[in-house]
Motif scaffolding. Structure first.
Motif, PDB file in Angstrom:
ATOM      1  N   SER A  57     -34.292 -32.369 -27.663  1.00 24.98           N
ATOM      2  CA  SER A  57     -33.700 -32.492 -26.335  1.00 24.98           C
ATOM      3  C   SER A  57     -33.216 -33.909 -26.096  1.00 24.98           C
ATOM      4  O   SER A  57     -33.943 -34.885 -26.325  1.00 24.98           O
ATOM      5  CB  SER A  57     -34.714 -32.108 -25.258  1.00 24.98           C
ATOM      6  N   ALA A  58     -31.964 -34.015 -25.637  1.00 26.50           N
ATOM      7  CA  ALA A  58     -31.383 -35.318 -25.340  1.00 26.50           C
ATOM      8  C   ALA A  58     -31.548 -35.702 -23.878  1.00 26.50           C
ATOM      9  O   ALA A  58     -31.038 -36.742 -23.446  1.00 26.50           O
ATOM     10  CB  ALA A  58     -29.891 -35.316 -25.702  1.00 26.50           C
ATOM     11  N   LEU A  59     -32.241 -34.878 -23.104  1.00 28.54           N
ATOM     12  CA  LEU A  59     -32.431 -35.155 -21.686  1.00 28.54           C
ATOM     13  C   LEU A  59     -33.541 -36.184 -21.518  1.00 28.54           C
ATOM     14  O   LEU A  59     -34.691 -35.943 -21.899  1.00 28.54           O
ATOM     15  CB  LEU A  59     -32.788 -33.871 -20.946  1.00 28.54           C
ATOM     16  N   GLY A  60     -33.196 -37.340 -20.974  1.00 24.84           N
ATOM     17  CA  GLY A  60     -34.172 -38.404 -20.791  1.00 24.84           C
ATOM     18  C   GLY A  60     -35.219 -38.061 -19.746  1.00 24.84           C
ATOM     19  O   GLY A  60     -35.018 -37.170 -18.898  1.00 24.84           O
ATOM     20  N   ASP A  61     -36.326 -38.754 -19.792  1.00 24.52           N
ATOM     21  CA  ASP A  61     -37.415 -38.487 -18.861  1.00 24.52           C
ATOM     22  C   ASP A  61     -36.979 -38.633 -17.413  1.00 24.52           C
ATOM     23  O   ASP A  61     -37.373 -37.845 -16.542  1.00 24.52           O
ATOM     24  CB  ASP A  61     -38.590 -39.432 -19.147  1.00 24.52           C
ATOM     25  N   THR A  62     -36.169 -39.650 -17.132  1.00 24.71           N
ATOM     26  CA  THR A  62     -35.750 -39.885 -15.748  1.00 24.71           C
ATOM     27  C   THR A  62     -34.930 -38.717 -15.217  1.00 24.71           C
ATOM     28  O   THR A  62     -35.150 -38.234 -14.096  1.00 24.71           O
ATOM     29  CB  THR A  62     -34.934 -41.191 -15.649  1.00 24.71           C
ATOM     30  N   ASP A  63     -33.979 -38.242 -16.034  1.00 25.33           N
ATOM     31  CA  ASP A  63     -33.162 -37.096 -15.618  1.00 25.33           C
ATOM     32  C   ASP A  63     -34.001 -35.829 -15.521  1.00 25.33           C
ATOM     33  O   ASP A  63     -33.840 -35.031 -14.584  1.00 25.33           O
ATOM     34  CB  ASP A  63     -32.017 -36.879 -16.601  1.00 25.33           C
ATOM     35  N   ARG A  64     -34.884 -35.623 -16.470  1.00 25.97           N
ATOM     36  CA  ARG A  64     -35.729 -34.429 -16.431  1.00 25.97           C
ATOM     37  C   ARG A  64     -36.584 -34.417 -15.175  1.00 25.97           C
ATOM     38  O   ARG A  64     -36.706 -33.380 -14.497  1.00 25.97           O
ATOM     39  CB  ARG A  64     -36.609 -34.360 -17.676  1.00 25.97           C
ATOM     40  N   GLU A  65     -37.167 -35.537 -14.837  1.00 31.07           N
ATOM     41  CA  GLU A  65     -38.001 -35.613 -13.642  1.00 31.07           C
ATOM     42  C   GLU A  65     -37.175 -35.402 -12.384  1.00 31.07           C
ATOM     43  O   GLU A  65     -37.620 -34.741 -11.429  1.00 31.07           O
ATOM     44  CB  GLU A  65     -38.717 -36.958 -13.600  1.00 31.07           C
ATOM     45  N   ALA A  66     -35.943 -35.939 -12.357  1.00 26.76           N
ATOM     46  CA  ALA A  66     -35.080 -35.767 -11.185  1.00 26.76           C
ATOM     47  C   ALA A  66     -34.689 -34.298 -11.012  1.00 26.76           C
ATOM     48  O   ALA A  66     -34.698 -33.770  -9.893  1.00 26.76           O
ATOM     49  CB  ALA A  66     -33.838 -36.639 -11.321  1.00 26.76           C
ATOM     50  N   LEU A  67     -34.353 -33.623 -12.115  1.00 25.75           N
ATOM     51  CA  LEU A  67     -33.972 -32.217 -12.030  1.00 25.75           C
ATOM     52  C   LEU A  67     -35.170 -31.344 -11.685  1.00 25.75           C
ATOM     53  O   LEU A  67     -35.048 -30.380 -10.918  1.00 25.75           O
ATOM     54  CB  LEU A  67     -33.332 -31.775 -13.346  1.00 25.75           C
ATOM     55  N   ALA A  68     -36.341 -31.686 -12.237  1.00 24.62           N
ATOM     56  CA  ALA A  68     -37.553 -30.939 -11.897  1.00 24.62           C
ATOM     57  C   ALA A  68     -37.896 -31.096 -10.424  1.00 24.62           C
ATOM     58  O   ALA A  68     -38.410 -30.155  -9.792  1.00 24.62           O
ATOM     59  CB  ALA A  68     -38.714 -31.412 -12.767  1.00 24.62           C
ATOM     60  N   ALA A  69     -37.614 -32.257  -9.860  1.00 25.12           N
ATOM     61  CA  ALA A  69     -37.869 -32.466  -8.432  1.00 25.12           C
ATOM     62  C   ALA A  69     -36.968 -31.588  -7.573  1.00 25.12           C
ATOM     63  O   ALA A  69     -37.331 -31.210  -6.447  1.00 25.12           O
ATOM     64  CB  ALA A  69     -37.664 -33.939  -8.083  1.00 25.12           C
ATOM     65  N   ILE A  70     -35.800 -31.229  -8.089  1.00 25.65           N
ATOM     66  CA  ILE A  70     -34.873 -30.380  -7.338  1.00 25.65           C
ATOM     67  C   ILE A  70     -35.314 -28.923  -7.370  1.00 25.65           C
ATOM     68  O   ILE A  70     -35.365 -28.246  -6.331  1.00 25.65           O
ATOM     69  CB  ILE A  70     -33.442 -30.509  -7.912  1.00 25.65           C
ATOM     70  N   VAL A  71     -35.632 -28.407  -8.549  1.00 27.33           N
ATOM     71  CA  VAL A  71     -35.901 -26.968  -8.689  1.00 27.33           C
ATOM     72  C   VAL A  71     -37.385 -26.634  -8.769  1.00 27.33           C
ATOM     73  O   VAL A  71     -37.763 -25.454  -8.689  1.00 27.33           O
ATOM     74  CB  VAL A  71     -35.190 -26.403  -9.939  1.00 27.33           C
ATOM     75  N   GLY A  72     -38.224 -27.636  -8.924  1.00 24.41           N
ATOM     76  CA  GLY A  72     -39.653 -27.394  -9.144  1.00 24.41           C
ATOM     77  C   GLY A  72     -39.967 -27.460 -10.629  1.00 24.41           C
ATOM     78  O   GLY A  72     -39.170 -26.999 -11.464  1.00 24.41           O
ATOM     79  N   THR A  73     -41.099 -28.018 -10.968  1.00 26.18           N
ATOM     80  CA  THR A  73     -41.451 -28.222 -12.373  1.00 26.18           C
ATOM     81  C   THR A  73     -41.422 -26.935 -13.175  1.00 26.18           C
ATOM     82  O   THR A  73     -40.966 -26.891 -14.326  1.00 26.18           O
ATOM     83  CB  THR A  73     -42.850 -28.860 -12.467  1.00 26.18           C
ATOM     84  N   GLU A  74     -41.893 -25.830 -12.571  1.00 26.15           N
ATOM     85  CA  GLU A  74     -41.941 -24.561 -13.300  1.00 26.15           C
ATOM     86  C   GLU A  74     -40.560 -23.984 -13.575  1.00 26.15           C
ATOM     87  O   GLU A  74     -40.404 -23.090 -14.419  1.00 26.15           O
ATOM     88  CB  GLU A  74     -42.782 -23.536 -12.528  1.00 26.15           C
ATOM     89  N   HIS A  75     -39.543 -24.497 -12.880  1.00 26.84           N
ATOM     90  CA  HIS A  75     -38.177 -23.997 -13.057  1.00 26.84           C
ATOM     91  C   HIS A  75     -37.287 -24.998 -13.788  1.00 26.84           C
ATOM     92  O   HIS A  75     -36.066 -24.816 -13.839  1.00 26.84           O
ATOM     93  CB  HIS A  75     -37.570 -23.646 -11.710  1.00 26.84           C
TER      94      HIS A  75
END
Length: 536
Positions: A57-75
């Motif tokens: 996965s090329a998705l950095g931690d910062t982006d992953r955390e930001a996207l998880a904050a939008i949809v919820g960690t489980e999503h």
């Protein structure tokens, strides 16, 4: 009302549909493969999905955390299995790549938003951080329409709309339903059926594809003679774009400028994320009548179908298999390779409606078909076609595993050009595959009819030779060149995706491409939505 409780099992990672519905090759098919194509029919061992190597996965931690904050960690999912299941569609090329050794591409994360607000936030973040977004419905594309093409972006995510699963409203007086875009075909029929209504849209992808996907690809169902293509059914469409929300379609008809719905219908997720569709529906039919027909040859059968269509007798389904497709019983998928139902060409007709209506339309259609050289075969073959009409992709999986190359392609033209187009595509496929060292079995049927023309649907079976991915690429390119040279459209209902994109200049011209690019620049200025698809 939601439809999630009726979802089928997830499609298999390297094959079509539900693993429990797989179709082992019959003795008749194995004999046909060996005799006609020199394929011994022995199946390759099953691959282990856990052993598939995905690109990290090329998705950095910062982006992953930001996207998880939008949809919820489980999503916000970055696990191997979720990424693998969203690694592309279900074309033969997709499946061959899926089973090939080496590192494979896949989205860097799978996002499952639950609201339009979440989608808007995802598109905003991804636009600012150069992350590509691939809208993902049922994953049934056979033209590379959901492949995770990076196109120079830092990462790519799949935007899975399965949580958009509601029937939002049903106007029984007007015959209009509004659905969330992630509702599947079976769930739409179930939710409508509970109220006595039906959509009547049954493409071969019906069991898994979504209503949003139907709209985004201009899907055409097998009942199109009676109910029209999906773009005929769509009255309104709601979409979230990086620049805001589009809510289009206000009345049965309008003269308020160009119909902007058409910017989204057929846009393949490149302009916005379709989240809702308003669709024409009809009461569940009172009766259904079936009749199969035989014609001495394809040209005679095609002329008969043209006469029925231009007379307007009104079958819900009418289709015609050519001599080769009839000879192997492809239309009745439970008996492929077994004893023929008929010589010549098999046609199928189905009629739906009230008892009086189906009788009158059946009788008038039968009279036209008989007057044009048709012989009635009664109901059984037509009922057999309906029983097996969603099963052909499962057979393709078994053929691929047995060392055969099997794929479909489709086009359309006017009635005057049907026979020439059929001959040109058949010759192109036969020649290209012959040059790779294998004979080819090229089957064709008329799948959809219009007053001015028809769609031709080809099924191709050959032996796998050398690199089967490159083998099919060359054959498909030859077929596409033949289609455009003979005046056909590059796609009638499979859409453009990545595979047909090189032929879009011929299809719409340079000015047409410039217009598509202008719409893209207006709605998606960062270019994040489904890159590498539709627009050259």
């Amino acid at each position: 009302m939601t439809g999630s409780d009726a979802l089928l099992p997830p499609m298999k990672w390297n094959a079509w549909g539900d693993p429990a519905a797989a179709k082992p090759l019959s003795d008749g098919i194995r004999a046909l493969l060996k005799q006609a194509l020199g394929v011994d029919g022995s199946s390759a061992p099953e691959s282990d999905p856990a052993q598939v190597q995905l690109r990290p996965s090329a998705l950095g931690d910062t982006d992953r955390e930001a996207l998880a904050a939008i949809v919820g960690t489980e999503h916000c999912r970055t696990g191997h299995d979720d990424r693998l299941l969203h690694a592309g569609g279900k074309s033969t090329l997709d499946l061959l790549r899926r089973n090939a050794p080496g590192v494979q591409d896949a989205p860097d994360a799978v996002l499952l938003p639950g609201t339009e607000t979440e989608i808007a936030a995802i598109l905003d973040h991804c636009s600012r951080h150069r992350i590509a977004v691939v809208p993902f419905g049922g994953g049934t594309s056979v033209v590379g329409g959901v492949d995770p093409i990076r196109a120079g972006f830092t990462a790519v995510v799949a935007l899975d709309l399965r949580r958009f699963d509601r029937l939002r409203s049903l106007d029984e007086e007007s015959g209009i339903a509004e659905f969330d875009a992630g509702v599947t075909g079976p769930d739409a029929e179930r939710l409508l059926g509970e109220r006595g209504f039906s959509l009547g849209h049954f493409p071969q992808s019906f069991q898994y594809a979504t209503l949003g996907g139907f709209a985004a690809t201009r899907s055409s169902g097998q009942d199109s003679a009676g109910y029209g293509r999906f773009d005929d059914m769509v009255l309104g469409v709601h979409a979230v774009t990086p620049m805001g929300v589009l809510d289009l379609g206000r009345a049965p008809a309008s003269a308020a400028g160009p119909d902007l719905r058409q910017l989204l219908i057929g846009s393949e997720g490149t302009f916005g994320v379709i989240t809702r569709v308003r669709i024409r529906v009809h009461p569940v039919s009172e009766t259904t009548r079936y009749e199969a027909w035989s014609f001495p040859d394809f040209a005679t059968g095609a002329a008969a179908l043209r006469a029925v269509t231009q007379t307007g007798t009104g079958p819900t389904v009418i289709r015609l298999s050519d001599e080769a497709e009839t000879g192997v019983n492809l239309a009745t998928t439970e008996a492929i390779g077994e004893q023929q139902i008929t010589g010549g060409c098999l046609a199928i007709t189905v009629f739906e409606g009230s008892a009086a209506h189906t009788k009158s339309r059946h009788d008038e259609t039968a009279a036209v078909l008989m007057a044009h050289g048709g012989t009635s075969l009664g109901e059984p073959a037509a009922r057999a076609w309906e029983h097996g009409r969603f099963g052909a992709p499962y057979l393709r999986d078994s053929l691929l595993a047995a060392g055969a190359l099997c794929e479909t392609l489709e086009t359309a033209t006017d009635w005057a050009g049907v026979n020439a187009l059929k001959a040109a595509v058949t010759e192109a496929l036969s020649t290209a595959l012959g040059e790779s060292g294998t004979p080819a079995l090229v089957l064709c049927h008329i799948s959809h009819v219009y007053r001015t023309g028809a769609s031709l649907y080809f099924t191709v079976v050959a032996g796998q030779r050398g690199n089967p991915i490159e083998q099919w690429r060359k054959a498909k390119a030859a077929a596409c060149d033949a289609i455009t040279a003979t005046g056909g459209t590059i796609t009638h209902h499979h859409a453009v995706g990545a595979d047909h994109r090189p032929w879009m200049h011929t299809e719409v011209g340079d000015l047409g491409i410039a217009l598509l690019r202008a719409v893209k620049a207006t709605l998606d200025p960062a270019g994040i939505l489904n890159p590498g698809k539709l627009i050259p």
